[in-house]
Design a protein around this motif. Structure first.
Motif, PDB file in Angstrom:
ATOM      1  N   ALA A   1      46.352  46.587  25.186  1.00  0.00           N
ATOM      2  CA  ALA A   1      47.168  46.619  26.297  1.00  0.00           C
ATOM      3  C   ALA A   1      46.958  45.493  27.259  1.00  0.00           C
ATOM      4  O   ALA A   1      47.674  45.299  28.395  1.00  0.00           O
ATOM      5  CB  ALA A   1      46.911  47.877  27.225  1.00  0.00           C
ATOM      6  N   GLY A   2      46.301  44.452  26.826  1.00  0.00           N
ATOM      7  CA  GLY A   2      45.887  43.142  27.591  1.00  0.00           C
ATOM      8  C   GLY A   2      44.797  43.456  28.739  1.00  0.00           C
ATOM      9  O   GLY A   2      44.675  42.184  29.463  1.00  0.00           O
ATOM     10  N   THR A   3      44.000  44.168  28.680  1.00  0.00           N
ATOM     11  CA  THR A   3      43.147  44.496  29.638  1.00  0.00           C
ATOM     12  C   THR A   3      41.891  43.442  29.077  1.00  0.00           C
ATOM     13  O   THR A   3      41.415  43.725  27.968  1.00  0.00           O
ATOM     14  CB  THR A   3      42.632  46.034  29.676  1.00  0.00           C
ATOM     15  OG1 THR A   3      43.504  46.667  30.108  1.00  0.00           O
ATOM     16  CG2 THR A   3      41.218  45.855  30.834  1.00  0.00           C
ATOM     17  N   THR A   4      41.194  42.871  30.206  1.00  0.00           N
ATOM     18  CA  THR A   4      40.393  41.787  29.587  1.00  0.00           C
ATOM     19  C   THR A   4      38.964  42.089  30.289  1.00  0.00           C
ATOM     20  O   THR A   4      38.895  43.035  31.320  1.00  0.00           O
ATOM     21  CB  THR A   4      40.594  40.368  30.211  1.00  0.00           C
ATOM     22  OG1 THR A   4      40.774  40.376  31.493  1.00  0.00           O
ATOM     23  CG2 THR A   4      41.800  39.940  29.518  1.00  0.00           C
ATOM     24  N   ASN A   5      37.858  41.804  29.634  1.00  0.00           N
ATOM     25  CA  ASN A   5      36.643  41.737  30.274  1.00  0.00           C
ATOM     26  C   ASN A   5      35.714  40.738  29.918  1.00  0.00           C
ATOM     27  O   ASN A   5      35.886  40.074  28.853  1.00  0.00           O
ATOM     28  CB  ASN A   5      35.828  43.170  29.778  1.00  0.00           C
ATOM     29  CG  ASN A   5      35.705  43.326  28.327  1.00  0.00           C
ATOM     30  OD1 ASN A   5      36.559  43.648  27.675  1.00  0.00           O
ATOM     31  ND2 ASN A   5      34.373  42.927  28.001  1.00  0.00           N
ATOM     32  N   TYR A   6      34.820  40.450  30.733  1.00  0.00           N
ATOM     33  CA  TYR A   6      34.053  39.117  30.385  1.00  0.00           C
ATOM     34  C   TYR A   6      32.514  39.430  30.708  1.00  0.00           C
ATOM     35  O   TYR A   6      32.111  40.230  31.680  1.00  0.00           O
ATOM     36  CB  TYR A   6      34.533  38.092  31.615  1.00  0.00           C
ATOM     37  CG  TYR A   6      35.682  37.524  31.236  1.00  0.00           C
ATOM     38  CD1 TYR A   6      36.707  38.336  32.015  1.00  0.00           C
ATOM     39  CD2 TYR A   6      36.104  36.707  30.092  1.00  0.00           C
ATOM     40  CE1 TYR A   6      37.994  37.667  31.893  1.00  0.00           C
ATOM     41  CE2 TYR A   6      37.471  36.267  30.057  1.00  0.00           C
ATOM     42  CZ  TYR A   6      38.531  36.742  30.882  1.00  0.00           C
ATOM     43  OH  TYR A   6      39.819  36.533  30.441  1.00  0.00           O
ATOM     44  N   ALA A   7      31.606  38.612  30.210  1.00  0.00           N
ATOM     45  CA  ALA A   7      30.152  38.545  30.600  1.00  0.00           C
ATOM     46  C   ALA A   7      29.893  37.999  31.912  1.00  0.00           C
ATOM     47  O   ALA A   7      30.914  37.065  32.139  1.00  0.00           O
ATOM     48  CB  ALA A   7      29.322  38.014  29.473  1.00  0.00           C
ATOM     49  N   ASP A   8      29.062  38.397  32.529  1.00  0.00           N
ATOM     50  CA  ASP A   8      28.686  37.727  33.687  1.00  0.00           C
ATOM     51  C   ASP A   8      28.334  36.277  33.524  1.00  0.00           C
ATOM     52  O   ASP A   8      28.926  35.665  34.816  1.00  0.00           O
ATOM     53  CB  ASP A   8      27.661  38.521  34.674  1.00  0.00           C
ATOM     54  CG  ASP A   8      27.891  39.875  35.116  1.00  0.00           C
ATOM     55  OD1 ASP A   8      26.951  40.572  35.214  1.00  0.00           O
ATOM     56  OD2 ASP A   8      29.122  40.201  35.131  1.00  0.00           O
ATOM     57  N   SER A   9      27.937  36.069  32.700  1.00  0.00           N
ATOM     58  CA  SER A   9      27.611  34.414  32.424  1.00  0.00           C
ATOM     59  C   SER A   9      28.813  33.403  32.356  1.00  0.00           C
ATOM     60  O   SER A   9      28.793  32.462  32.489  1.00  0.00           O
ATOM     61  CB  SER A   9      26.707  34.261  31.151  1.00  0.00           C
ATOM     62  OG  SER A   9      27.485  34.835  29.997  1.00  0.00           O
ATOM     63  N   VAL A  10      29.992  34.203  31.996  1.00  0.00           N
ATOM     64  CA  VAL A  10      31.131  33.181  31.891  1.00  0.00           C
ATOM     65  C   VAL A  10      32.299  33.691  32.697  1.00  0.00           C
ATOM     66  O   VAL A  10      33.556  33.060  32.817  1.00  0.00           O
ATOM     67  CB  VAL A  10      31.693  33.532  30.431  1.00  0.00           C
ATOM     68  CG1 VAL A  10      30.732  32.932  29.383  1.00  0.00           C
ATOM     69  CG2 VAL A  10      32.520  34.475  30.267  1.00  0.00           C
ATOM     70  N   LYS A  11      32.182  34.888  33.661  1.00  0.00           N
ATOM     71  CA  LYS A  11      33.075  35.229  34.562  1.00  0.00           C
ATOM     72  C   LYS A  11      33.601  34.170  35.364  1.00  0.00           C
ATOM     73  O   LYS A  11      32.771  33.616  36.132  1.00  0.00           O
ATOM     74  CB  LYS A  11      32.733  36.461  35.116  1.00  0.00           C
ATOM     75  CG  LYS A  11      33.771  37.375  35.657  1.00  0.00           C
ATOM     76  CD  LYS A  11      33.196  38.571  36.280  1.00  0.00           C
ATOM     77  CE  LYS A  11      32.634  39.609  35.254  1.00  0.00           C
ATOM     78  NZ  LYS A  11      32.053  41.042  35.489  1.00  0.00           N
TER      79      LYS A  11
END
Length: 116
Positions: free
Chosen positions: A54-64
């Motif tokens: 659906a296009g929802t993204t998530n990131y690790a804190d280290s790269v956000k």
């Protein structure tokens, strides 16, 4: 037979940018999750970015705030735009795709080295 091939890695100076690409080939019906992982020497592989169908993204804190994941379903590709790179981003980067029916596949990895 499904294959994932990453490209775009290399040597970059701190503060620089790189764009990784991962292309899937083979008989593919649909792609669910797409992710990028990385593994530095003597460290465990870590999930750094993911994008759902659906296009929802998530990131690790280290790269956000520095990295951005995107996907092109028609081309069966996933991208990772990496900005403001730091020496601690040095690692081998792997793409991962989870396909309907076929299950999960990994690429062979592409090396990213951040150094002056």
């Amino acid at each position: 037979q499904v294959q994932l091939v990453e490209s775009g890695g290399g040597l970059v100076q701190p503060g620089g940018s790189l764009r990784l690409s991962c292309a899937a080939s083979g008989t593919i019906y649909s792609i669910n999750a797409m992710r990028w992982y990385r593994q530095a020497p003597d460290k465990e592989r870590e999930l750094i970015a993911g994008i759902t169908s659906a296009g929802t993204t998530n990131y690790a804190d280290s790269v956000k705030g520095r990295f951005s994941i995107s996907r092109d379903n028609a081309k069966k590709m996933v991208y990772l735009q990496m900005n403001s790179l730091k020496p601690e981003d040095t690692a081998k980067y792997y793409c991962y795709m989870w396909f309907s029916v076929l299950g999960a596949y990994w690429g062979q990895g592409t090396q990213v080295t951040v150094s002056s």
